[in-house]
Design an enzyme around this catalytic site. Structure first.
Site, PDB file in Angstrom:
ATOM      1  N   VAL A   1       0.821  -4.851   9.039  1.00 10.06           N
ATOM      2  CA  VAL A   1       1.320  -3.489   9.144  1.00 10.06           C
ATOM      3  C   VAL A   1       0.506  -2.635   8.169  1.00 10.06           C
ATOM      4  O   VAL A   1       0.382  -2.963   6.988  1.00 10.06           O
ATOM      5  CB  VAL A   1       2.823  -3.422   8.786  1.00 10.06           C
ATOM      6  CG1 VAL A   1       3.328  -2.000   8.885  1.00 10.06           C
ATOM      7  CG2 VAL A   1       3.623  -4.350   9.683  1.00 10.06           C
TER       8      VAL A   1
ATOM      9  N   ILE B   1       0.933  -6.557   4.555  1.00  7.49           N
ATOM     10  CA  ILE B   1       0.521  -5.165   4.420  1.00  7.49           C
ATOM     11  C   ILE B   1      -0.995  -5.020   4.371  1.00  7.49           C
ATOM     12  O   ILE B   1      -1.661  -5.610   3.517  1.00  7.49           O
ATOM     13  CB  ILE B   1       1.145  -4.532   3.157  1.00  7.49           C
ATOM     14  CG1 ILE B   1       2.664  -4.779   3.114  1.00  7.49           C
ATOM     15  CG2 ILE B   1       0.805  -3.054   3.087  1.00  7.49           C
ATOM     16  CD1 ILE B   1       3.436  -4.311   4.324  1.00  7.49           C
ATOM     17  N   LYS B   2      -1.514  -4.210   5.304  1.00 16.33           N
ATOM     18  CA  LYS B   2      -2.954  -3.960   5.371  1.00 16.33           C
ATOM     19  C   LYS B   2      -3.326  -2.871   4.365  1.00 16.33           C
ATOM     20  O   LYS B   2      -2.741  -1.795   4.376  1.00 16.33           O
ATOM     21  CB  LYS B   2      -3.350  -3.513   6.778  1.00 16.33           C
ATOM     22  CG  LYS B   2      -3.246  -4.614   7.814  1.00 16.33           C
ATOM     23  CD  LYS B   2      -3.446  -4.110   9.217  1.00 16.33           C
ATOM     24  CE  LYS B   2      -4.809  -3.500   9.430  1.00 16.33           C
ATOM     25  NZ  LYS B   2      -5.003  -3.103  10.855  1.00 16.33           N
ATOM     26  N   VAL B   3      -4.298  -3.191   3.519  1.00 20.53           N
ATOM     27  CA  VAL B   3      -4.825  -2.211   2.568  1.00 20.53           C
ATOM     28  C   VAL B   3      -6.355  -2.197   2.686  1.00 20.53           C
ATOM     29  O   VAL B   3      -6.963  -3.213   3.046  1.00 20.53           O
ATOM     30  CB  VAL B   3      -4.399  -2.515   1.109  1.00 20.53           C
ATOM     31  CG1 VAL B   3      -2.892  -2.430   0.949  1.00 20.53           C
ATOM     32  CG2 VAL B   3      -4.888  -3.862   0.662  1.00 20.53           C
TER      33      VAL B   3
END
Length: 135
Positions: free
Chosen positions: A17, A45-47
């Site tokens: 996400v 979590i995509k960063v």
């Protein structure tokens, strides 16, 4: 996002996400990542793989929020992702291919880098495009 979380709540696989891609400060990335990670246990979590993104990913992993560092274009970037302990690294294969890079070598270099240092980071090939048929 809530519908996605509900649909896959009992599944034993990660779902990446993305935080707001316009954030430029690690603190903002961290705040939104924490909110998103609380929605579903299997959210990762995509960063982005930039200075602030790596700072955010390191802090998130230390707080047991799994991360997927994206926008990776070199083995040296993947090295930094492994060093901070991110769960996943996502090298952008299609973008490399479109500039004439040998993607087999590109991915081999990244895998070799992650494995040589014994990082637990998993590699996900990203931005794969449909190849052009060869005559």
């Amino acid at each position: 996002i809530n519908e996605l979380a509900e649909e896959f709540k009992d599944k034993d696989f990660p779902i990446s996400v993305e935080i707001n891609p316009h954030f430029t400060k690690a603190e903002d990335m961290i705040d939104q990542a924490k909110e998103l990670s609380e929605i579903a246990e299997n959210f990762v979590i995509k960063v982005p793989c930039n200075e602030q993104g790596l700072i955010a990913a390191k802090k998130l992993e230390e707080q047991h929020v799994r991360t997927n560092v994206t926008l990776v274009f070199t083995a040296s970037q993947a090295l930094q992702v492994g060093r901070i302990g991110a769960k996943f690294v996502s090298p952008f294969v299609g973008w490399q291919e479109s500039t004439g890079v040998d993607c087999s070598e590109f991915m081999s270099n990244i895998l070799r880098t992650i494995n040589n240092f014994g990082f637990e980071t998993e590699v996900i090939a990203a931005a794969i495009r449909i190849g052009v048929p060869q005559s």
